[in-house]
Every structure is written in structure tokens, then in C-alpha cells.
Enzyme design. Structure first.
Site, PDB file in Angstrom:
ATOM      1  N   ASN A 107      42.333  35.881  46.585  1.00 22.64           N
ATOM      2  CA  ASN A 107      41.084  36.107  45.849  1.00 22.64           C
ATOM      3  C   ASN A 107      39.958  36.381  46.847  1.00 22.64           C
ATOM      4  O   ASN A 107      39.792  35.647  47.815  1.00 22.64           O
ATOM      5  CB  ASN A 107      40.738  34.874  44.997  1.00 22.64           C
ATOM      6  N   HIS A 135      42.469  35.171  32.333  1.00 23.72           N
ATOM      7  CA  HIS A 135      42.251  36.547  32.792  1.00 23.72           C
ATOM      8  C   HIS A 135      42.235  37.534  31.624  1.00 23.72           C
ATOM      9  O   HIS A 135      42.688  37.228  30.521  1.00 23.72           O
ATOM     10  CB  HIS A 135      43.358  36.970  33.762  1.00 23.72           C
ATOM     11  N   LYS A 139      46.223  42.267  32.804  1.00 20.47           N
ATOM     12  CA  LYS A 139      46.803  41.763  34.055  1.00 20.47           C
ATOM     13  C   LYS A 139      48.329  41.735  33.947  1.00 20.47           C
ATOM     14  O   LYS A 139      48.882  41.283  32.949  1.00 20.47           O
ATOM     15  CB  LYS A 139      46.254  40.365  34.343  1.00 20.47           C
TER      16      LYS A 139
END
Ligand SMILES: NC(=O)C1=CN([C@@H]2O[C@H](COP(=O)(O)OP(=O)(O)OC[C@H]3O[C@@H](n4cnc5c(N)ncnc54)[C@H](O)[C@@H]3O)[C@@H](O)[C@H]2O)C=CC1
Ligand SMILES: O=C(O)C1=N[C@H](C(=O)O)C[C@H](O)C1
Length: 250
Positions: A107, A135, A139
Site C-alpha cells: 500500500n 474495497h 477488485k
């Protein structure tokens, strides 16, 4: 000042397009190549790229990375899917290219990096820990690379402190109900339209709970980390996993 020659792979994607804008706007960088799926990697050499940024997909990243390392280009990788076996392979490639640096950053968000760090610090003080990552529904992978890395760091800290497994009397559960088991830390994945990238680390102790939460509301949040990685990667030969190693956190 000579501008760093930077190439972006996955340039038309959600992250890649943002990274192209950030690199193009940085005074100390020049965006010399922006490649998408199906483009010839030879364009990286033709463009004289010094640093390659990979923001593609888990099934594409290894080939891209091999090209970069074997052609003497540093790499900054945000793409997920790095198993211990993949990391070993990258280290093997780098053994033949000792002055090349590769940063694999689960990240780039500074808040997400700090969440991992704070989680590591808190780990030994709490009996229970679980992670929830949330998310956008486009994804491809679950759990997120960030959540896996967070769980691994917390598990390592718990082991170092001699903590036993977290208590859990669950005797029967529908498959998946208790999340994925990452080194003993349950990780739950939510996919919801409207979200970008979010993580909650929940610690439980007698009569108390600590929640560490990070939210990326926009992919611009990742760009300071991407630019920092590009600027520093050449100064860190070999493989680095985690942007925290490029920040002076200790
Ligand atoms: N480390 C971090 O801070 C972050 C990492 N990510 C990760 O980055 C990756 C990309 O995420 P998104 O941009 O959301 O995905 P996306 O699907 O929007 O973009 C990926 C792009 O890569 C392209 N692509 C596929 N194969 C390629 C190849 N061989 N060469 C060049 N381009 C290729 C696709 O056509 C697409 O345009 C994912 O693994 C994601 O989990 C995403 C956000 C932040
Ligand atoms: O796919 C995403 O969007 C993200 N992927 C990375 C991950 O899997 O951890 C980083 C961030 O969470 C966004």
C-alpha cells in the site's frame, strides 16, 4: 537537475492513470513510457526508462518485473499477489543485478503504512485481533494485499511476544463466516460499490477494544507514496517489501 526517467505499466488502469498524472506533474521526473496490456516491453528500453512503476494485475506483474530487473531498471510495484515463492524468485533475479532496487509496496497510502506500524505496536497488548478490509467491487483479489501484510506483521509481533492463539469458541460455521486465516489472524473482505480502499484492525482485550482504521477515499491518496518510492528506490538496491522502509519511522 536531470529528471528521473519513469515508465508506468498499467497506464490506462485506475491506479496507473493516476500515477501517470502524478509523474508527469512532478518537476524532478519525466514520464517516458506509459504502457498497457499487449504493449511490447521493449518500449521500456527504447524510452531509456530508469524506474518502472507496475500497477497492472497479479497475473502480469512477474513478467514485467523480470524484464525490468534483467534490463537494469529499478522497479516500484503496487500490484498485489506477492506470495513468499514470488518474493524468492524476485530475490533470485536481483542476485544477478546487485545495483538494482525493487520496491514492492502492498500500500502506497501513508495512512495505511502507519496503520500497519500502529498495528504492530498494539499487537502484543491484546488477546484478540481481527482485520476487516473493505474495497470497491472491481477488485480482483481478496483479501487485499494490505490486509494480508497487516495480518502477517501482527502475527509476527504476537509470536515474538509469546502470545497464544486468539480465543475463539466457534464450534460450527458456514464456510467463510470467520474470514480467511492469515497466520492465525482472521481477515474479512467486504466488496461494496462506492468504496475505494479501507481497512480496520480490531484489537480486543478484557473490557476494551482498540480500532485502527484507515480510509483511502480517492486514489490520489496513493500518489505521494508512489512518488516517494520512485525517488528512493535506486538508493535501496535489492528487494524491499513495504514503503515503511523508505520512511524514517523508527
Ligand atoms: N499498492 C497500492 O497502494 C495499491 C495497489 N493496487 C493494486 O494495483 C493493481 C492495479 O489496480 P487497479 O489500477 O485498480 O486495476 P485496473 O484493473 O484498473 O488496472 C490494471 C491495468 O493494467 C493493465 N494491464 C494488464 N496486464 C498488463 C500488462 N501485462 N502490461 C501492462 N498493463 C497491463 C490492464 O489493462 C489495466 O488497464 C492491483 O493489483 C491492485 O490491487 C491498487 C491500489 C493501490
Ligand atoms: O485493488 C485495490 O484497489 C487496492 N489494492 C491494494 C491491496 O490489495 O491492498 C492496495 C489498496 O488496498 C487498494
Amino acid at each position: 537537475m536531470t529528471a528521473l526517467r519513469v515508465a508506468v505499466l498499467g497506464a490506462k488502469g485506475r491506479m496507473g492513470s493516476e500515477a501517470c498524472r502524478a509523474v508527469a506533474a512532478a518537476e524532478d521526473m519525466e514520464l517516458v513510457a506509459a504502457l498497457g496490456r499487449g504493449d511490447d516491453l521493449g518500449a521500456l528500453s527504447e524510452a531509456g526508462a530508469e524506474v518502472v512503476v507496475d500497477l497492472t494485475r497479479p497475473d502480469a506483474v512477474m513478467e514485467n518485473l523480470r524484464y525490468a530487473v534483467t534490463h537494469g531498471m529499478h522497479a516500484v510495484v503496487g500490484t498485489t499477489g506477492f506470495t513468499p515463492e514470488r518474493l524468492r524468485t524476485v530475490r533470485d533475479w536481483l542476485a544477478d543485478a546487485p545495483s538494482t532496487g525493487v520496491l514492492i509496496a502492498p500500500n502506497f497510502g501513508l495512512g495505511a503504512v502507519l496503520t500497519m506500524k500502529f498495528g504492530q505496536i498494539a499487537a502484543r497488548f491484546f488477546e484478540s485481533v481481527e482485520i476487516v478490509e473493505l474495497h470497491h467491487p472491481d477488485k480482483l483479489d481478496a483479501p487485499s494485499g494490505t490486509a494480508v501484510r497487516t495480518a502477517q506483521l501482527i502475527a509476527e509481533a504476537r509470536r515474538a511476544a509469546g502470545l497464544p492463539p486468539a480465543p475463539d469458541a466457534t464450534a460450527s460455521a458456514l464456510p467463510g463466516a470467520r474470514g480467511a486465516d492469515v497466520e492465525g489472524v482472521p481477515v474479512h473482505a467486504v466488496r461494496l460499490r462506492g468504496l475505494v480502499a479501507h481497512e480496520e484492525v480490531l484489537f480486543g482485550g478484557t473490557g476494551e477494544m482498540l480500532t485502527i482504521r484507515h480510509d483511502s477515499f480517492d486514489r490520489v491518496s496513493f500518489m505521494p507514496g508512489v512518488l516517494l518510492g520512485i525517488r528512493r528506490v535506486a538508493g535501496h538496491p535489492g528487494l524491499t517489501v513495504g514503503l515503511e522502509h523508505f520512511l524514517d519511522l523508527d
